[in-house]
Scaffold this motif. Structure first.
Motif, mmCIF file in Angstrom:
data_model
loop_
_atom_site.group_PDB
_atom_site.id
_atom_site.type_symbol
_atom_site.label_atom_id
_atom_site.label_comp_id
_atom_site.label_asym_id
_atom_site.label_seq_id
_atom_site.Cartn_x
_atom_site.Cartn_y
_atom_site.Cartn_z
ATOM 1 N N SER A 1 0.833 -1.206 0.000
ATOM 2 C CA SER A 1 0.000 0.000 0.000
ATOM 3 C C SER A 1 0.865 1.252 0.000
ATOM 4 C CB SER A 1 -0.919 0.000 1.230
ATOM 5 O OG SER A 1 -0.170 0.081 2.426
ATOM 6 N N TYR A 2 1.992 1.184 0.672
ATOM 7 C CA TYR A 2 2.940 2.296 0.729
ATOM 8 C C TYR A 2 3.463 2.642 -0.658
ATOM 9 C CZ TYR A 2 7.319 4.642 2.171
ATOM 10 O OH TYR A 2 8.356 5.518 2.337
ATOM 11 N N MET A 3 3.867 1.625 -1.418
ATOM 12 C CA MET A 3 4.480 1.879 -2.732
ATOM 13 C C MET A 3 3.423 2.227 -3.776
ATOM 14 S SD MET A 3 5.469 -1.947 -4.014
ATOM 15 C CE MET A 3 4.197 -3.071 -4.617
ATOM 16 N N VAL A 4 2.210 1.667 -3.647
ATOM 17 C CA VAL A 4 1.153 1.979 -4.619
ATOM 18 C C VAL A 4 0.709 3.431 -4.477
ATOM 19 C CG1 VAL A 4 -1.244 1.499 -5.221
ATOM 20 C CG2 VAL A 4 0.349 -0.388 -4.868
ATOM 21 N N CYS A 5 0.638 3.922 -3.254
ATOM 22 C CA CYS A 5 0.197 5.293 -3.021
ATOM 23 C C CYS A 5 1.309 6.315 -3.241
ATOM 24 C CB CYS A 5 -0.330 5.437 -1.590
ATOM 25 S SG CYS A 5 -1.831 4.486 -1.280
ATOM 26 N N ALA A 6 2.564 5.889 -3.231
ATOM 27 C CA ALA A 6 3.682 6.827 -3.373
ATOM 28 C C ALA A 6 3.610 7.642 -4.667
ATOM 29 C CB ALA A 6 5.012 6.077 -3.271
ATOM 30 N N PRO A 7 3.369 7.042 -5.844
ATOM 31 C CA PRO A 7 3.280 7.864 -7.064
ATOM 32 C C PRO A 7 2.162 8.895 -7.019
ATOM 33 C CG PRO A 7 3.555 5.542 -7.620
ATOM 34 C CD PRO A 7 3.270 5.608 -6.156
ATOM 35 N N ILE A 8 1.061 8.559 -6.366
ATOM 36 C CA ILE A 8 -0.054 9.505 -6.261
ATOM 37 C C ILE A 8 0.361 10.726 -5.448
ATOM 38 C CG2 ILE A 8 -2.418 9.831 -5.421
ATOM 39 C CD1 ILE A 8 -2.837 6.817 -5.828
ATOM 40 N N PHE A 9 0.983 10.471 -4.297
ATOM 41 C CA PHE A 9 1.430 11.585 -3.461
ATOM 42 C C PHE A 9 2.618 12.315 -4.094
ATOM 43 C CE2 PHE A 9 -0.722 8.977 -0.165
ATOM 44 C CZ PHE A 9 -1.639 9.933 0.245
ATOM 45 N N GLY A 10 3.416 11.601 -4.864
ATOM 46 C CA GLY A 10 4.511 12.261 -5.582
ATOM 47 C C GLY A 10 3.981 13.259 -6.598
ATOM 48 N N TYR A 11 2.960 12.875 -7.330
ATOM 49 C CA TYR A 11 2.319 13.775 -8.303
ATOM 50 C C TYR A 11 1.732 14.996 -7.586
ATOM 51 C CZ TYR A 11 -1.037 15.413 -11.806
ATOM 52 O OH TYR A 11 -1.753 16.176 -12.691
ATOM 53 N N MET A 12 1.051 14.747 -6.471
ATOM 54 C CA MET A 12 0.450 15.848 -5.721
ATOM 55 C C MET A 12 1.517 16.744 -5.095
ATOM 56 S SD MET A 12 -2.583 13.639 -3.874
ATOM 57 C CE MET A 12 -3.157 15.025 -2.897
ATOM 58 N N GLY A 13 2.623 16.126 -4.647
ATOM 59 C CA GLY A 13 3.675 16.897 -4.004
ATOM 60 C C GLY A 13 4.377 17.863 -4.927
ATOM 61 N N ASP A 14 4.376 17.598 -6.226
ATOM 62 C CA ASP A 14 4.967 18.513 -7.198
ATOM 63 C C ASP A 14 4.021 19.638 -7.597
ATOM 64 O OD1 ASP A 14 7.516 17.452 -7.445
ATOM 65 O OD2 ASP A 14 6.910 15.989 -8.966
ATOM 66 N N ARG A 15 2.771 19.589 -7.132
ATOM 67 C CA ARG A 15 1.771 20.536 -7.623
ATOM 68 C C ARG A 15 0.955 21.231 -6.540
ATOM 69 N NH1 ARG A 15 3.011 16.662 -10.939
ATOM 70 N NH2 ARG A 15 3.023 17.016 -13.209
ATOM 71 N N TYR A 16 0.819 20.617 -5.356
ATOM 72 C CA TYR A 16 -0.045 21.173 -4.323
ATOM 73 C C TYR A 16 0.740 21.398 -3.033
ATOM 74 C CZ TYR A 16 -3.475 19.398 -7.662
ATOM 75 O OH TYR A 16 -4.164 19.124 -8.806
ATOM 76 N N SER A 17 0.042 21.868 -2.020
ATOM 77 C CA SER A 17 0.689 22.200 -0.747
ATOM 78 C C SER A 17 1.277 20.947 -0.089
ATOM 79 C CB SER A 17 -0.322 22.846 0.201
ATOM 80 O OG SER A 17 0.229 22.998 1.498
ATOM 81 N N ARG A 18 2.573 20.914 0.036
ATOM 82 C CA ARG A 18 3.239 19.760 0.635
ATOM 83 C C ARG A 18 2.980 19.689 2.136
ATOM 84 N NH1 ARG A 18 9.046 20.656 -2.318
ATOM 85 N NH2 ARG A 18 8.549 22.810 -1.706
ATOM 86 N N ARG A 19 2.819 20.827 2.748
ATOM 87 C CA ARG A 19 2.576 20.851 4.190
ATOM 88 C C ARG A 19 1.255 20.174 4.544
ATOM 89 N NH1 ARG A 19 3.040 26.668 6.270
ATOM 90 N NH2 ARG A 19 1.206 26.885 4.916
#
Length: 599
Positions: free
Chosen positions: A138-156
């Motif tokens: 679950s950690y690795m499957v969700c990582a790309p999703i959060f990676g995409y969001m982290g380059d575009r939205y509020s990381r905090r």
């Protein structure tokens, strides 16, 4: 690289004429090629990126003026100087390190009480390994999703929500009475942790450049082995004090809630701020992935790091139990408790991390000045060196306690040299707006092929070897119960009797031999025949897990080879990325430029 041009030494720029960025290292001239070389790990790696520099707007001038007002005290600092770091930057790094610490505490608390969990849920080794596997999947499957969001939205906000999620699911999981529900909540913990792990390193990279970035990354990744060690210790000791392993899972959730509040107070810098690239535009996710796949240094170092994750995951999960089984084989350790072994294993893991992570960073900083390929070579050396150390510990654990712990310490120390260096290599071969995606991509690959499957794989191998050993013992039992061994013993006795028949006296030693033979024959069938085909002795459990863990030694060698190959491409990839960053630093009224044309 061999004919590098020498440029004038750095000179501070007057505060009245230049607007300074948050990081003092940016007071260097943006036209100096030497900035890139001297930045070392701080410079962004070469990239065939399609990022575009957008024209500066009036709002950019307002933002720069505000940054100048807030950080004017650092303008006259030399690049990389410790006194140039603002209190806001120190606070941000401190919070990120704290969250990383409790993150790994939570991840390895279960390993410290694994034997109790197996007893409570009646889990065989393969199901116990699956506990870690479902978490990492679950950690690795969700990582790309959060990676995409982290380059575009509020990381905090992404990190705060993620930490709250894994804290809540960890707490709820401790109340589950069914193994299936317990596994489900462990999987949900992985979703929350993925949001933090993909984003935190990119914030550090946007705050620092030059050697200071390497040092801050070393501090950040220093929390991994230390947190893991705390996980073993806190897990085992809390379970021992409370008399229930479930209380071990209720420590980190309380710390996690405090971490959420701290995360909301940190600074979320602009992407590429430390390199001065304030106006890089975002590209599509498909373009980002295509770029990363073509980045040879990134892909090869990720392959090497995958091997590190495979070994670290298997040893961290099964290490305490294996050592416990091995030490019990030694005379006098029959009453040994696994909590004691988990405590010592956790202490060794912490000390090895305290020394190993900074050691890798220090070696990188010192050697890279004269040997540009030092980073991947240090990683290769650390992996290959750990092979004989960890293998030796697995062999002698049933014979010598002190030597076993010494070999484990140095084996873990050499493995820990990789953490900060691998992260640093990723950051200087990927442009700022693709770093979260790169982190997520590396997490996906390293966990999918690394520690997502290694605990489960070792558990499956262990159960298969146990089955083979059980079959061998069962066949021996059937052989004895069939009377074949008794017939053989009678034949031996008749031979001895016929040999001494003509002797005038029978030596006492011969009488003892006959008596001993009859005793063995009479007792052995009862002992072996009483064993079920599904029962395991301590020796069977130990040998099965030992043979299964030997697989990690082969993976370490493969990882070392990947890092050696990385050394052949690291310089060119780093230079291309550095050139892309330098060509896209914020310049007023600059026309859009395609970075692909720079490589």
């Amino acid at each position: 690289m061999s004919s590098k041009t020498h440029y004038p030494a750095y000179q501070p720029i007057p505060t009245t004429t230049v607007v300074t960025m948050d990081n003092p290292a940016l007071t260097r001239s943006t036209n100096s090629a030497d900035d890139i070389d001297n930045a070392g790990a701080g410079a962004i790696p070469s990239t065939c990126s399609s990022q575009q520099l957008m024209p500066s707007s009036d709002s950019d001038s307002v933002d720069d003026t505000e940054r100048q007002r807030q950080n004017s005290t650092t303008i006259n600092c030399a690049p990389g100087a410790r006194r140039c770091i603002t209190r806001s930057q120190w606070f941000t790094v401190g919070v990120l390190c704290f969250v990383n610490l409790i993150n790994y505490m939570d991840r390895f608390t279960i390993a410290g009480v694994l034997d109790a969990i197996q007893s409570d849920f009646h889990m065989p080794d393969d199901d116990a390994g699956l506990l870690q596997t479902v978490f990492v999947i679950s950690y690795m499957v969700c990582a790309p999703i959060f990676g995409y969001m982290g380059d575009r939205y509020s990381r905090r906000w992404i990190m705060a929500i993620g930490v709250f999620l894994w804290s809540t699911t960890t707490l709820l999981g401790s109340f589950m009475k069914d193994s299936g529900w317990f596994m489900l909540f462990r999987a949900l913990v992985g979703v929350g942790e993925a949001s933090y792990s993909t984003i935190a390193p990119t914030i550090i990279s946007d705050l620092f450049v030059h050697d200071m970035r390497s040092k801050m990354l070393a501090v950040f990744y220093f929390a991994i082995p230390v947190g893991s060690g705390f996980g073993y210790i806190v897990g085992s000791e809390t379970a021992k004090l409370a008399g229930d392993w479930r209380w071990a899972l209720r420590v980190t959730p309380a710390l996690g809630i405090a971490a959420v509040a701290l995360i909301m107070l940190i600074k979320d810098p602009e992407r590429g701020e430390s390199e001065g690239s304030h106006n890089l535009s975002h590209t599509t996710y498909t373009e980002d992935v295509k770029y990363l796949v073509k980045n040879r240094s990134f892909m090869l170092s990720t392959a090497g790091f995958t091997c590190v994750a495979f070994v670290a995951g298997a040893l961290a999960w099964w290490g305490p139990k294996f050592i416990y089984l091995g030490l019990k084989m030694q005379p006098g350790n029959e009453n040994l408790e696994q909590n004691d072994v988990s405590f010592k294993f956790g202490a060794i893991t912490m000390i090895a991390g305290i020394i190993g992570v900074p050691l890798g960073s220090i070696l990188s900083t010192k050697l890279v000045k004269n040997f540009p390929t030092a980073d991947p070579l240090i990683c290769a050396f650390g992996l290959i060196l750990s092979v004989p150390l960890m293998t030796g510990a697995m062999i002698i654990v049933s014979q010598n306690t002190i030597s076993t712990y010494i070999l484990i310490f140095f084996g873990q120390l050499s493995l820990n040299m990789n953490w900060a260096i691998v992260a640093d290599m990723l950051l200087y071969v990927v442009v700022p707006t693709r770093r979260s995606t790169a982190e997520a991509f590396q997490i996906l690959i390293s966990h999918a092929l690394g520690d997502a499957g290694s605990p489960f794989l070792v558990g499956v191998l262990s159960e298969a070897i146990k089955k083979h050993l059980r079959t061998t013992v069962h066949r021996a039992s059937e052989f004895i119960s069939s009377g074949a061994l008794e017939s053989l013993s009678l034949t031996v006795a008749e031979t001895i009797n016929s040999t001494i028949a003509n002797a005038t006296t029978i030596p006492s030693t011969t009488t003892e031999v006959l008596t001993t033979t009859e005793s063995i024959v009479s007792s052995t069938p009862m002992t072996l025949h009483g064993l079920s085909a599904h029962e395991d002795t301590d020796l069977t459990k130990f040998e099965a897990l030992q043979y299964a863990l030997f697989s990690t030694s082969f993976v370490e060698v493969i990882g070392g080879i990947f890092f050696l190959i990385t050394a052949a491409f690291i310089i060119s990839d780093k230079n291309k990325a550095s050139q892309a960053i330098r060509g896209h630093q914020a310049v007023p009224n600059h026309a859009p430029v395609n970075i692909d044309e720079i490589s």
